[in-house]
Design an enzyme around this catalytic site. Structure first.
Site, PDB file in Angstrom:
ATOM      1  N   GLY A  50      18.288 -11.818  88.744  1.00  0.00           N
ATOM      2  CA  GLY A  50      17.137 -11.201  89.384  1.00  0.00           C
ATOM      3  C   GLY A  50      17.082  -9.689  89.209  1.00  0.00           C
ATOM      4  N   SER A 106      17.741  -2.035  81.450  1.00  0.00           N
ATOM      5  CA  SER A 106      17.369  -2.891  80.316  1.00  0.00           C
ATOM      6  C   SER A 106      16.194  -2.278  79.568  1.00  0.00           C
ATOM      7  CB  SER A 106      17.007  -4.292  80.819  1.00  0.00           C
ATOM      8  OG  SER A 106      18.122  -4.918  81.410  1.00  0.00           O
ATOM      9  N   CYS A 241      38.701 -15.867  78.761  1.00  0.00           N
ATOM     10  CA  CYS A 241      38.076 -15.458  80.011  1.00  0.00           C
ATOM     11  C   CYS A 241      39.117 -14.894  80.971  1.00  0.00           C
ATOM     12  CB  CYS A 241      37.378 -16.644  80.668  1.00  0.00           C
ATOM     13  SG  CYS A 241      35.986 -17.304  79.712  1.00  0.00           S
ATOM     14  N   ASP A 257      28.944 -14.939  85.521  1.00  0.00           N
ATOM     15  CA  ASP A 257      27.485 -15.034  85.600  1.00  0.00           C
ATOM     16  C   ASP A 257      26.900 -15.888  84.480  1.00  0.00           C
ATOM     17  OD1 ASP A 257      28.141 -13.096  83.710  1.00  0.00           O
ATOM     18  OD2 ASP A 257      26.454 -11.804  84.174  1.00  0.00           O
ATOM     19  N   CYS A 297      39.859 -19.680  63.148  1.00  0.00           N
ATOM     20  CA  CYS A 297      40.201 -18.358  63.667  1.00  0.00           C
ATOM     21  C   CYS A 297      41.655 -18.007  63.369  1.00  0.00           C
ATOM     22  CB  CYS A 297      39.952 -18.303  65.175  1.00  0.00           C
ATOM     23  SG  CYS A 297      38.225 -18.477  65.652  1.00  0.00           S
ATOM     24  N   CYS A 310      33.028 -13.916  73.092  1.00  0.00           N
ATOM     25  CA  CYS A 310      32.810 -14.488  74.415  1.00  0.00           C
ATOM     26  C   CYS A 310      32.669 -16.006  74.327  1.00  0.00           C
ATOM     27  CB  CYS A 310      31.551 -13.876  75.022  1.00  0.00           C
ATOM     28  SG  CYS A 310      31.050 -14.597  76.597  1.00  0.00           S
ATOM     29  N   CYS A 324      30.277 -15.999  63.913  1.00  0.00           N
ATOM     30  CA  CYS A 324      31.519 -15.924  63.134  1.00  0.00           C
ATOM     31  C   CYS A 324      31.277 -15.335  61.744  1.00  0.00           C
ATOM     32  CB  CYS A 324      32.142 -17.315  63.024  1.00  0.00           C
ATOM     33  SG  CYS A 324      33.606 -17.387  61.977  1.00  0.00           S
TER      34      CYS A 324
END
Length: 350
Positions: A50, A106, A241, A257, A297, A310, A324
């Site tokens: 929001g 933004s 993470c 998030d 990887c 991420c 990648c």
């Protein structure tokens, strides 16, 4: 505003209870109390939506009162906010400046690309209004950064996007995410387009550095940190993470998030200690899902820099980052030049 690429709107559509009211001061107090009950080091609070400015100045003044009340250990607290920048009152700007909030605004490149990506509820472009408010923030002494979502349109004109945003000193170029499932967006960012964007943006970043007018670009800055032997500050560039917590407006807790979904619910601040949420089985499963390192990887010379990015950017089946091929080609193009910049930074720091 009605941004078609909003990843959080996509998440809300997938929850049993999607759109929720703004956080009440009662829930805010409960959250602050829970935070300081378990914190034993510096605390960093980021407000996003929001649109977090809709909570009003009174909400954030209450935040400070609750921190004074519950921060018995006098731990240092850093505040940040991500805003669309559309409507900022003088009172809100004065508050953000006085309390030293770091504010990300933004601004998706330049007028043409921003207006297409971030219309208001009436379908009107918002670039000029947002840019004017960003200038007001900077003029008031607020530390700001420009947050630019890179979709296909932005990626086609990297020089225009960089030059528009570089004046603000700190920029994040964020590749546009597709929905969690289903077809890609109409303005989806193709890997080859993203590669061209990265190369052109890095050329300008490098040029600004050696000209003595450096511009902070978050992904480039983080790759330089890695080359300097330091940990990246962005969790999305660490390779796995990290335990963090999102407190929704009704007090519901989630680990990230990007994954504020029913399956990852960790409890509610009204009845769950944050330490218990961080040690929960759900949090353990969430973190371990990011630990997978694909064979592709393991064999890649650039994995120490890329680290597969991420988790939200990875294919859920192969665990390979969507970007990648673009990243590999970019590192072939820029890694030696980034290493030279890192050596120059070390020399200047002596």
């Amino acid at each position: 505003m009605r941004c078609p690429h909003c990843f959080y709107a996509d998440e809300m559509e997938r929850r049993k209870r999607g759109l929720r009211p703004a956080m009440s001061t009662e829930t805010l107090e409960c959250a602050v109390r829970a935070i300081f009950a378990d914190a034993d080091g510096p605390v960093s609070l980021l407000f996003q939506g929001g649109e977090p400015t809709l909570a009003g100045v009174e909400f954030y003044e209450a935040l400070l009162r609750f921190e004074e009340k519950y921060n018995a250990k006098k731990l240092p607290v850093a505040h940040a906010m991500q805003t669309n920048g559309l409507e900022l009152s003088d009172g809100m700007i004065d508050f953000l400046a006085r309390e030293r909030f770091l504010v990300g605004v933004s601004l998706d490149g330049f007028a043409e690309t921003h207006d297409a990506a971030r219309p208001d509820a009436q379908g009107r472009g918002t670039f000029e209004r947002v840019r004017a408010n960003l200038e007001r923030l900077c003029g008031a002494g607020v530390e700001c950064s420009a947050l630019c979502v890179v979709n296909d349109a932005v990626a086609r004109k990297p020089e225009a996007a960089f030059k528009t945003l570089a004046r603000y000193g700190r920029v994040q170029f964020i590749p546009c995410l597709d929905p969690l499932d289903g077809p890609p967006r109409a303005d989806a960012l193709a890997p080859e387009r993203y590669l061209n964007f990265l190369e052109a943006a890095f050329e300008l970043y490098e040029r600004a550095y050696y000209a003595g007018r450096p511009v902070s670009v978050r992904n480039f800055d983080n790759w330089l940190l890695i080359l300097l032997g330091l940990p990246p500050e962005s969790c999305g560039m660490a390779g796995r993470c990290a335990p963090g917590l999102v407190v929704e407006s009704d007090g519901e807790l989630y680990p990230c998030d990007f994954y504020a979904l029913d399956e990852w619910r960790l409890g509610n601040v009204a009845d769950t200690r944050l330490a218990d949420a961080l040690r929960s089985e759900t949090m353990r499963r969430f973190l371990e899902a990011s630990f997978v390192v694909p064979e592709r990887c393991r064999e890649c010379r650039w994995y120490p820099l890329c680290r597969d990015g991420c988790r939200r950017e990875r294919d859920p089946e192969t665990h390979v980052n969507h970007w990648c091929d673009a990243r590999k080609a970019f590192f072939d193009f820029a890694a030696e030049r980034m290493a030279a910049m890192a050596r120059d930074m070390r020399r200047r720091a002596r």
